[in-house]
Scaffold this active site. Structure first.
Site, PDB file in Angstrom:
ATOM      1  N   ARG A 214      50.671  43.720  13.811  1.00 37.31           N
ATOM      2  CA  ARG A 214      49.945  44.875  13.279  1.00 37.31           C
ATOM      3  C   ARG A 214      50.770  46.159  13.359  1.00 37.31           C
ATOM      4  O   ARG A 214      50.633  47.038  12.518  1.00 37.31           O
ATOM      5  CB  ARG A 214      48.599  45.010  14.011  1.00 37.31           C
TER       6      ARG A 214
ATOM      7  N   TYR B  85      31.354  40.437 -11.550  1.00 33.44           N
ATOM      8  CA  TYR B  85      30.353  39.396 -11.309  1.00 33.44           C
ATOM      9  C   TYR B  85      29.186  39.475 -12.289  1.00 33.44           C
ATOM     10  O   TYR B  85      28.287  38.633 -12.239  1.00 33.44           O
ATOM     11  CB  TYR B  85      29.863  39.467  -9.860  1.00 33.44           C
TER      12      TYR B  85
ATOM     13  N   GLU C 192      45.792  25.262  -4.073  1.00 31.51           N
ATOM     14  CA  GLU C 192      46.556  25.907  -5.147  1.00 31.51           C
ATOM     15  C   GLU C 192      46.638  25.021  -6.384  1.00 31.51           C
ATOM     16  O   GLU C 192      46.606  25.515  -7.514  1.00 31.51           O
ATOM     17  CB  GLU C 192      47.957  26.273  -4.650  1.00 31.51           C
TER      18      GLU C 192
ATOM     19  N   GLU D 286      38.103  29.998  -6.736  1.00 28.46           N
ATOM     20  CA  GLU D 286      38.383  29.566  -5.370  1.00 28.46           C
ATOM     21  C   GLU D 286      37.551  28.347  -4.990  1.00 28.46           C
ATOM     22  O   GLU D 286      38.022  27.470  -4.248  1.00 28.46           O
ATOM     23  CB  GLU D 286      38.114  30.715  -4.388  1.00 28.46           C
TER      24      GLU D 286
ATOM     25  N   TRP E  72      36.717  49.467  10.330  1.00 31.48           N
ATOM     26  CA  TRP E  72      37.163  48.079  10.243  1.00 31.48           C
ATOM     27  C   TRP E  72      36.679  47.283  11.463  1.00 31.48           C
ATOM     28  O   TRP E  72      36.106  46.198  11.328  1.00 31.48           O
ATOM     29  CB  TRP E  72      38.673  48.040  10.127  1.00 31.48           C
TER      30      TRP E  72
ATOM     31  N   HIS F   1      45.731  40.459   1.626  1.00 30.28           N
ATOM     32  CA  HIS F   1      44.831  40.812   0.529  1.00 30.28           C
ATOM     33  C   HIS F   1      44.478  42.298   0.510  1.00 30.28           C
ATOM     34  O   HIS F   1      43.993  42.807  -0.505  1.00 30.28           O
ATOM     35  CB  HIS F   1      43.562  39.967   0.612  1.00 30.28           C
TER      36      HIS F   1
END
Length: 650
Positions: A173, A212, A371, A398, A472, A500
């Site tokens: 991090r 969506y 994948e 996914e 977070w 991501h």
């Protein structure tokens, strides 16, 4: 008089029909002409993905600049085409597919912003953050430096040393997220400015959710998560007790949270590597696929061929020859690359690739199947016009990629592959199997849900830059029941320690896919008249399941995802157009009952403090130093250093 009126009505109806037909014909010609939009867009995206691939497989400054310029060119292209599409009177069109395509062209996101310099700056920031993430190295000593893959991943996979894991967790991090904090803030500001200028979206989060096509989507996923929380809470309590026994009570806060570095995974999103500590019934149907593959001399190519065989058994397509020549299946030794697995459609109709830094492990065998599932989607909708050569939503993609995992990890399939010799029998074997699956699928649920909760809050302005990291951890403490192993501050940027966030890939699709894959699996197993329990169903070799799956993949993005889901589940007891938690809950119900009883016998409460993190989790930092308001260890550390300094002076 009546005849005259009828003639007028007929004439007007004919005129309206002619106008609609003319507008439809104009749109059709614009989209599908010899050099129509679909051809132009396909060519533009092929050029883009050539630059994208070049950069991801060779992280040089030159390739970064080339990709940035191509992003700007693609934005300019999208902006120009949106201007052309705006000339159509959609209200006069009748063909639903044409209307859907025109709407897709019009909705260009922040690419429609008038200032190309701003778009270039966004692209540059994205490239810089990805480069930071992909090239970051944590140096434990001056001679021992570790990249994320494979070095740090191997530490988290294999180590049970509390301090070693803590140091690696913090070290990653420090060299990844922490280094991109200011860049992320600037990117958010520019993206929001650009998207708001279009007048359609309040912020970038609203734009991402619009994909969506459901105004209730955000509320729906919240309700679904609430339905899944009891299952996760029981798993969390069981794991907490086992880890506390292994590492010692002193490392665990009284709030009920689990230190985030103890899950065998850098982000605590998968707990599979803990199975040896958690196995409910030792030796009952357990397996070590990594060991079995190594003993059987598996190599990387063999692993990809195994995955290909699964899809071909369903009646789906083998990988084209270009796949084997153009993919990056192992990490090159002579250059820096992006290692995270990704499937790429190069948009020329024949070239489909995977980029991975594969090693012979169970985790990578799962990733390969995942994948290759994406590639199968590309192959099946390849006949569609450009605008429909896409997915109905990210979760669909996914889920399709993950659905085969539910089959190939069944004992029956592993035995067929020769990776295990005996099938587990009875309740004990089933509980062990379900535990292995839960450590991947159930453990992931709150993580999959919270990443974009944080991101959407940032884009909305609810979470300010001065509060990025605390917000977070508030989410991670609340939903995952985990806490940081060392105190965090606003000098840190822990969201950026995940790819991501660094590359701005939306994450809610992974949560959606966690539900959809079980809906798909439930439906396909019914269609093939499966008689085993759902967790032992294997769709391998079922042309019935394959045909239904292919019919949905071939739709691409031509219809709303609800229609695609209905087509897949039609004729089953789970027939629906909506997301449902019922199949995943049913799949794991035997395990939930077992966990609840085990937690009861151990007097382990299946909860934690969901209102706040442990007191020592966060420290206020001013001018690079902890404040006196900090609590716990850091307060004591600061006071001790002050005393020591005074003693030195005196």
């Amino acid at each position: 008089m009546k005849i005259h009126s009828i003639l007028i009505i007929v004439a007007m109806t004919t005129l309206v029909s002619d106008v609609s037909a003319n507008e439809d014909d104009r749109a059709r010609d614009y989209l599908a002409g010899l050099n129509g939009y679909n051809k132009r867009a396909e060519h533009m995206n092929h050029l883009y993905y050539l630059k994208y691939w070049a950069y991801d497989t060779n992280l040089t400054e030159y390739n970064s600049q080339q990709l940035t310029e191509m992003k700007v060119q693609r934005s300019d292209f999208n902006k120009k085409e949106a201007s052309e599409a705006a000339k159509f009177n959609i209200s006069e069109m009748t063909n639903a597919s044409l209307i859907r395509m025109i709407h897709k062209i019009l909705d260009v996101g922040y690419s429609g912003y008038h200032d190309s310099d701003v778009l270039r700056k966004i692209a540059e920031i994205e490239a810089e953050m990805l480069n930071i993430y992909s090239t970051a190295k944590w140096c434990k000593t001056s001679t021992a430096c570790h990249q994320l893959e494979p070095d740090l991943i191997e530490i988290f996979t294999n180590s049970r040393n509390y301090d070693e894991l803590r140091d690696a967790w913090k070290g990653w991090r420090d060299v990844s997220g922490k280094m991109m904090r200011s860049k992320y803030q600037e990117m958010v500001t520019l993206m929001n400015m650009a998207i708001k200028a279009g007048g359609k979206y309040a912020d970038m989060g609203a734009y991402y959710r619009s994909m969506y096509e459901d105004p209730e989507f955000e509320n729906d996923v919240r309700k679904l998560f609430d339905q899944l929380a009891p299952l996760y809470d029981e798993l969390h309590a069981f794991v907490r007790r086992k880890l506390r026994t292994h590492y010692g009570t002193k490392h665990f806060p009284s709030s009920g949270h689990i230190p985030a570095h103890l899950f065998g995974d850098m982000w605590a999103q998968s707990w599979s590597n803990l199975y040896d500590l958690l196995e409910p019934y030792p030796g009952k149907g357990s397996h070590n696929l990594t060991k079995a593959m190594i003993e059987q001399n598996y190599n990387v190519t063999h692993m990809f061929r195994v995955a290909e065989d699964f899809f071909v058994s369903l009646g789906m397509k083998p990988m084209p020859g270009s796949f084997w020549t153009n993919s990056q299946l192992v990490k090159p030794e002579d250059r820096e690359v992006v290692c995270g697995g990704e499937a790429v459609d190069m948009f020329n109709g024949t070239d489909f690739r995977i980029r991975m830094c594969t090693t012979v492990t169970e985790a990578d065998l799962k990733t390969i199947h995942h994948e290759m599932g994406h590639i199968q989607y590309y192959l099946e909708y390849n006949h569609q016009p450009f605008l429909f050569r896409n997915i109905p939503n990210q979760g669909f993609d996914e889920a399709v990629a993950d659905i085969v995992t539910l089959s190939f990890l069944t004992p029956e399939h592993l035995q067929l592959m020769g990776l295990i010799q005996e099938l587990p029998n009875g309740t004990e074997g089933d509980i062990n199997l379900l535990m292995q699956m839960a450590l991947e699928s159930v453990a992931f649920l709150p993580w999959g849900y919270l990443v974009d909760q944080w991101r959407w809050s940032v884009f909305r302005g609810e979470t300010s830059p001065s509060n990025y990291n605390k917000a977070w951890w508030d989410l991670r403490c609340k939903y995952q029941g985990i806490s940081p192993p060392v105190a965090r501050s606003e000098q840190d940027f822990d969201p950026g320690a995940k790819a991501h966030i660094a590359d701005n890939t939306q994450y809610m699709g992974y949560f959606v896919s966690s539900l959809l894959q079980f809906q798909f699996h439930h439906a396909l197993c019914q269609l093939m008249n499966n008689t085993r329990p759902l967790h032992r169903c294997d769709i391998y070799n079922s042309k019935t399941a394959g045909d239904r799956l292919k019919s949905v993949l071939q739709m691409g993005a031509s219809e709303n995802w609800g229609e695609a889901l209905f087509k897949l589940t039609k004729g089953t007891i789970g027939e629906t157009r909506k997301l449902s938690a019922a199949p995943i809950v049913a799949y794991f119900e035997p395990l939930r009952i077992w966990l609840k009883e085990e937690n009861r016998k151990a007097n382990e409460t299946a909860t934690w403090d969901k209102n706040s993190c442990p007191p020592s989790s966060f420290v206020t930092v001013l001018s690079g130093a902890p404040s006196l308001a900090a609590s716990g260890f850091f307060t004591n550390l600061l006071l001790a250093s002050i005393v020591l300094s005074l003693a030195t002076i005196l």
